[in-house]
Enzyme design. Sequence first.
Site, mmCIF file in Angstrom:
data_model
loop_
_atom_site.group_PDB
_atom_site.id
_atom_site.type_symbol
_atom_site.label_atom_id
_atom_site.label_comp_id
_atom_site.label_asym_id
_atom_site.label_seq_id
_atom_site.Cartn_x
_atom_site.Cartn_y
_atom_site.Cartn_z
ATOM 1 N N ASN A 8 53.838 21.981 24.946
ATOM 2 C CA ASN A 8 54.948 21.584 23.987
ATOM 3 C C ASN A 8 53.881 20.719 22.770
ATOM 4 O OD1 ASN A 8 56.834 20.457 22.463
ATOM 5 N ND2 ASN A 8 57.300 18.708 24.145
ATOM 6 N N LYS A 10 54.858 19.719 20.055
ATOM 7 C CA LYS A 10 55.372 18.740 19.375
ATOM 8 C C LYS A 10 55.254 18.865 17.936
ATOM 9 C CE LYS A 10 55.261 15.692 23.487
ATOM 10 N NZ LYS A 10 55.357 14.393 23.877
ATOM 11 N N HIS A 86 64.841 16.936 24.615
ATOM 12 C CA HIS A 86 63.538 16.062 25.033
ATOM 13 C C HIS A 86 63.878 14.650 24.615
ATOM 14 C CE1 HIS A 86 59.624 14.484 24.682
ATOM 15 N NE2 HIS A 86 59.149 15.479 25.238
ATOM 16 N N GLU A 88 62.225 12.513 23.326
ATOM 17 C CA GLU A 88 61.927 12.123 21.840
ATOM 18 C C GLU A 88 62.888 12.359 20.812
ATOM 19 O OE1 GLU A 88 58.073 14.098 21.477
ATOM 20 O OE2 GLU A 88 57.029 12.705 22.837
ATOM 21 N N GLU A 161 61.172 14.640 33.259
ATOM 22 C CA GLU A 161 60.356 14.028 32.351
ATOM 23 C C GLU A 161 60.511 12.411 32.312
ATOM 24 O OE1 GLU A 161 57.970 16.509 29.607
ATOM 25 O OE2 GLU A 161 59.530 15.885 28.250
ATOM 26 N N GLY A 167 53.267 10.714 27.058
ATOM 27 C CA GLY A 167 52.334 10.210 26.204
ATOM 28 C C GLY A 167 51.830 8.639 26.481
ATOM 29 N N SER A 215 52.108 13.044 30.684
ATOM 30 C CA SER A 215 50.874 12.755 30.925
ATOM 31 C C SER A 215 49.967 13.766 32.031
ATOM 32 C CB SER A 215 50.590 11.376 31.432
ATOM 33 O OG SER A 215 51.159 10.553 30.410
HETATM 34 P P1 PGA Z 1 52.695 14.125 27.328
HETATM 35 O O1 PGA Z 1 54.147 15.019 26.849
HETATM 36 O O2 PGA Z 1 51.998 15.433 28.215
HETATM 37 O O3 PGA Z 1 52.062 14.027 26.074
HETATM 38 O O4 PGA Z 1 53.218 13.088 28.151
HETATM 39 C C1 PGA Z 1 54.965 15.697 27.603
HETATM 40 C C2 PGA Z 1 56.171 15.976 26.861
HETATM 41 O O5 PGA Z 1 56.563 15.190 25.988
HETATM 42 O O6 PGA Z 1 56.588 17.172 27.071
#
Ligand code: PGA
Length: 254
Positions: A8, A10, A86, A88, A161, A167, A215
Site C-alpha cells: 500500500n 498510500k 482504510h 486513514e 489493521e 505507521g 508497522s
Molecule cells: P504501515 O501501514 O505499514 O506504514 O504501518 C500499513 C497500512 O496502513 O496499511
Amino acid sequence: MHKLIIANWKMNPDSVGRAVRLARAEDKKGVVIAPPFPFLPAVYKVLRKSRLGAQDAFWIPKGAHTGEVSAHQLKHLRVQYVIVGHSERRALGETERMVNKKVKAALAEGITVILCVGEPWSVRKRGLSVAKRFVARQLRADLRGIENWKLKIGNLIIAYEPVWAIGSGKADKPAETAEMAKYIKEFSIFNFLRPRRESSTKSGQFSIRVLYGGSVTPGNAALFFREKGIDGALVGGASLSPKQFGEIVASAKV
Ligand code: PGA
C-alpha cells in the site's frame, strides 16, 4: 496456502517515473501493488508477476461525482484488488455506510476487496476481547447485505489493521493477531458466508483470508507469517523501500 503481500504505497511516490521504478523493483509473485490512482496505467504496464491494486473505489459507476474514481473505471484499468475502508480514510469521514457501498460495488465488478478493519488504542487497551467486539461490529456494518451474495472463494479479504499499529512502529503481537484472525474468520463465515461453510470446513480451510497490517517490517514479518491463520500482510511504509519490501516477501516464502 501461500501468503499474500499487499504494497500500500498510500500517497507515494511523487512522480510517475519513480512509481514505475518502484513497481519494477517490487514485481514479485504473491504480491499486489496498490499505487495512487494516477500511476495505475503506467504501473500496470511494467508488472509481470504482481497484480494491480487500488486504494479506494467509488460505488456509482460514472457520472457527476467530482474527484471520485469508481470500481467500474478501475476495472477498465485492469485493477484486480481494491483496498476499502482504510482507517486513514475513515478518519477523514468515510462512514461504514460508504464502506459498505464500496465493498458491494467492487465485488459486483469482480474486483477482490481488501476490507480494512481494526480498533483504536482506546479500545484495545481494554483487552483483546473488547477489540474483537469492536471489529465484529465494524464487519457487520461494512458487510451488511452481502449474506446472500455468491462470493467466490478469495473475493473478499479482511485486513486486520489495529489503528494504533499503523505507521507507529508498534506492531501487534503476532499471537494476538492470530487470535483475532481466527475470530474474524469464524465470525465472517458464520454471518456472511454461511452457504459455503460446509465445503470450506470440510477441506479444513476457511474460505476467507485475513491479513495483518500495521508497522510490518523485515524484522517482524516472519513472526506474523509463521502463524498459520495469518494469510499475509498489508504493508505501508516498508513497501516504499524495495530492499525492505523484498525481505518481507522473502520471509513469507520460508
Ligand atoms: P504501515 O501501514 O505499514 O506504514 O504501518 C500499513 C497500512 O496502513 O496499511
